[in-house]
Design an enzyme around this catalytic site. Sequence first.
Site, PDB file in Angstrom:
ATOM      1  NE  ARG A  17       0.879  10.042  10.372  1.00  0.00           N
ATOM      2  CZ  ARG A  17       0.543   8.891   9.802  1.00  0.00           C
ATOM      3  NH1 ARG A  17       1.459   7.965   9.614  1.00  0.00           N
ATOM      4  NH2 ARG A  17      -0.693   8.662   9.423  1.00  0.00           N
ATOM      5  CE  LYS A  31      -1.669   1.540   3.970  1.00  0.00           C
ATOM      6  NZ  LYS A  31      -1.508   2.990   4.291  1.00  0.00           N
ATOM      7  CG  ASN A  32       2.805   2.489   3.463  1.00  0.00           C
ATOM      8  OD1 ASN A  32       1.679   2.989   3.444  1.00  0.00           O
ATOM      9  ND2 ASN A  32       3.353   2.023   4.567  1.00  0.00           N
ATOM     10  CB  CYS A  36      -3.628   6.307  11.684  1.00  0.00           C
ATOM     11  SG  CYS A  36      -4.176   4.842  10.799  1.00  0.00           S
ATOM     12  NE  ARG A  46      -6.557   4.425   6.451  1.00  0.00           N
ATOM     13  CZ  ARG A  46      -5.464   4.804   7.107  1.00  0.00           C
ATOM     14  NH1 ARG A  46      -5.321   4.525   8.385  1.00  0.00           N
ATOM     15  NH2 ARG A  46      -4.499   5.440   6.487  1.00  0.00           N
ATOM     16  CG  ASP A  52       3.785   1.470   9.246  1.00  0.00           C
ATOM     17  OD1 ASP A  52       3.390   2.265  10.130  1.00  0.00           O
ATOM     18  OD2 ASP A  52       3.725   1.726   8.037  1.00  0.00           O
TER      19      ASP A  52
END
Length: 427
Positions: A130, A22-23, A125, A406, A314
């Site tokens: 951030r 995903k990233n 999230c 997600r 993560d």
Amino acid sequence: MDKIRIRGGKPLSGVIPISGAKNAALPLMAASLLTEGRLALSNVPYLADVITMANLLVQHGVKLHMGEKPSVAEGFGRTLTLQAAEIKNFTAPYELVRTMRASVLVLGPLLARFAQAKVSLPGGCAIGTRPIDLHLKALEQMGALIELGGGYINATVHGRLRGADIAFDKVTVTGTENLLMAATLADGQTVLRNAAREPEVSDLAHCLVAMGAQIKGIGTDTLTIEGVTALHGAEHRVIADRIEAGTYAAAAAITGGEIELKGMTMALISAVTEKFAEAGIDMRATETGVRVTRRNALHGVDVMTQPYPGFPTDMQAQMMGLLTVAEGASMITETIFENRFMHVPELTRMGARINVHGSSAMVRGVPELTAAEVMATDLRASVSLVIAGLAARGDTLINRVYHLDRGYERLEEKLAACGADIERVRG
């Protein structure tokens, strides 16, 4: 609202195909804004965040087509084609950006190609602040005029962005990606120092090179980009998701099972494999992936999250879930985000012994976890509860699993295929 029910105590056994990252997929999708040509991405995971990014790009004017859902035998990745030949809207609205921080990745491409962008301040999230000030400061070094107002970033540039020598004050993954994309169409040379080295950043760089960008230093903390006047279309395969792989490795280990992570490579998860080895878990390369087995009992280990190639933030929650049943004590220190222990109260409801002291958490292993009804608070926290539930005695019910959707593609299906007693309860 959907929930997930897990009856724990069943060792996992079998093969889990690892989806595209995903990233990696999200910045690759944003890169389509840099060219009129057709960008064809394969191995794209079908996730809520990917759908959000697709909707964002479509409202900008990108023509997008996603392939059909593949069978389990075919794997889990889809094909995605994007073409940004007719972009007329340069605003990324709040209602789309608020749910996903990666939406800010349209800022660099829009500004570089169209000299303007209006992007809502991002969400995502709730794991701590951030800030994107590093993105904005760097873009200003390249000649952008940036104003903040009404919850939006208003950015313009006269002519083209200019190459600059940019040193990030701290490592930022999305900042590196945003500036990397912007620099491909800038006038002159851009050097990004203290750049993020994550595999997902390198994957983006390789795709940009396939599109005609000139980038040196891929995989290092110094990226040198010679701007070009235009990019063209390309075909690119999204790399496998190292975080998903680490998650399922933890799930296998906590249940005392043995699985193969199909499509994963040892090189992508080296920091995780090192800590898993200390904890008593074997991870070995096979012809098609990585095999995970647990030698005997789990042992407590100390973990500190760090930018790549260190232990990934993560994976912190998943590691904590695993260590709740390890022999001895473990110390987990979070150095990336200041509010990423929200899963602790939920794990303690299942019998875990965890004490948080500032940015560190002491985990004292217990012989057994007990099932409970728990609530997911963010993407990685939610999957730590899945890991705990797979080992707990009784039925665990996890609420607010939209967080899981997600970042994990068909999680229940993958785990059930390896023997887990897990189901989604439709709300």
